[in-house]
Design an enzyme around this catalytic site. Structure first.
Site, short mmCIF file in Angstrom:
data_model
loop_
_atom_site.label_atom_id
_atom_site.label_comp_id
_atom_site.label_asym_id
_atom_site.label_seq_id
_atom_site.Cartn_x
_atom_site.Cartn_y
_atom_site.Cartn_z
N SER A 1 0.84 -1.20 0.00
CA SER A 1 0.00 0.00 0.00
C SER A 1 0.87 1.24 0.00
O SER A 1 1.98 1.23 0.55
CB SER A 1 -0.88 0.03 1.25
OG SER A 1 -1.49 1.30 1.39
N TYR B 1 -1.30 -0.95 10.10
CA TYR B 1 -1.41 -1.28 8.67
C TYR B 1 -0.18 -0.80 7.91
O TYR B 1 0.43 -1.54 7.11
CB TYR B 1 -2.68 -0.63 8.11
CG TYR B 1 -3.00 -0.99 6.68
CD1 TYR B 1 -3.51 -2.24 6.35
CD2 TYR B 1 -2.84 -0.05 5.66
CE1 TYR B 1 -3.82 -2.56 5.04
CE2 TYR B 1 -3.15 -0.36 4.34
CZ TYR B 1 -3.65 -1.62 4.04
OH TYR B 1 -3.95 -1.93 2.74
#
Lengths: 245, 78
Positions: A139, A152
């Protein structure tokens, strides 16, 4: 170019938006695909849509035994694994001050540790056959950070580092290890963002729009191909120019 | 030649792609047979599979020659 005929791929998180698109893209290029995920109904539906060369494997990646079992089962069904796509991931957002240990750990377990275990398990066969592709979907926030996503972001940045280390270890065996880092992509995971978050992020994207799962899948398909054999330890950023790294 | 020795040599020949004649008992995987560190790990894993044994890391580090492997596996099986 970029055909995958005769190749066998294991895609985790295939019941999600990006995972489904990745499975479709690899399948369209000729690969046989094992669709792994937790939601059987969604996986069955995707397998039915793909028809031949698609099998479903339900597995919970937070479970170590299940993760190892997943690779064995995929190898049994497909006759081996040429391409592993570590796509499964989840979020448990919250500001660090309020982040619970379990929310930190759960995200690291599924996003990072499972990717490690799956990679390790698949490498055995890939080393023997002297060909392999590991592509992990990371990401943009693993590279830029994002408030509320310490867990995350950490997990995604860690995958990038791990991929480089593995890439260096196995490059001599015809195995490449890379990442695709999506930016703001329209999926169920981004649906939970509120309008203010959405507007703020969209304002930072030079392309002026969210990306699509298909655009991420195309980068994965490229890295999975034979033509990408000299690309390893890299991240392809698919983010509409949101972060130029 | 023992059964273990034969099986070990067969694995070495297959994995390293070397001539059988070169795989003598005193041959060193790295110095004589051209193995790199990854090859030695692969060999150990192949031995584990072939003989259904576990070779711990500290023992694996000491397996440098064909004879080392044969001896270790022989002891494990005894």
């Amino acid at each position: 170019m970029f055909r995958l005929d005769g190749k066998r791929a294991l895609v985790t998180g295939a019941s999600g938006g990006i995972g489904g698109a990745v499975a479709r893209a690899l399948h369209a290029q000729g690969a046989a695909v094992a669709l792994a995920g937790t939601r059987q109904a969604a996986l069955d539906q995707l397998a039915a849509e793909l028809g031949e060369r698609a099998t479903v494997l339900v597995a919970d990646l937070s479970d170590a035994a299940a993760t190892d079992g997943l690779v064995k089962e995929a190898e049994r069904l497909l006759g081996g694994i040429d391409i592993l796509v570590n796509n499964a991931g989840l979020t448990r957002d919250g500001l660090v001050l309020r982040m619970k240990d379990e929310d930190w750990q759960r995200v690291l377990d599924v996003n990072l540790t499972a990717a490690f275990r799956l990679s390790r398990a698949c490498l055995r066969g890939m080393m023997k056959q002297r060909w392999g592709r590991i592509v992990s979907v990371t990401s943009v926030v693993g590279h830029t950070g994002n408030p509320g996503q310490a867990n995350y972001a950490a997990s995604k940045a860690a995958i990038a580092g791990m991929s480089k280390a593995i890439a260096a270890e196995v490059a001599s065996r015809g195995i490449t290890v890379n990442c695709v880092a999506p930016g703001f992509i329209a999926t169920a995971m981004t649906d939970v963002l509120n309008d203010e978050q959405r507007a703020r992020i969209q304002g930072q994207i030079p392309a002026g729009r969210m990306g699509t799962s298909e655009e991420v899948a195309a980068a994965v398909a490229f890295l999975a191909s034979g033509e990408a054999g000299y690309v390893t330890g890299q991240t392809i950023h698919v983010n509409g120019g949101m972060a130029m790294l | 030649m023992s059964d273990v020795a034969e099986r070990v040599k067969k694995i070495v020949v297959e994995h390293l792609g070397v001539e059988e004649a070169k795989v003598t008992e005193n041959a060193s995987f790295i110095d004589d047979l051209g193995a790199d560190s990854l090859d030695t790990v692969e060999l150990v894993m192949a031995f584990e599979e072939e003989f259904s044994i576990e070779i711990p890391d500290d023992a694996a580090e000491k397996i440098a020659t064909v004879k080392d492997a044969i001896d270790f596996i022989g002891k494990k099986q005894a």
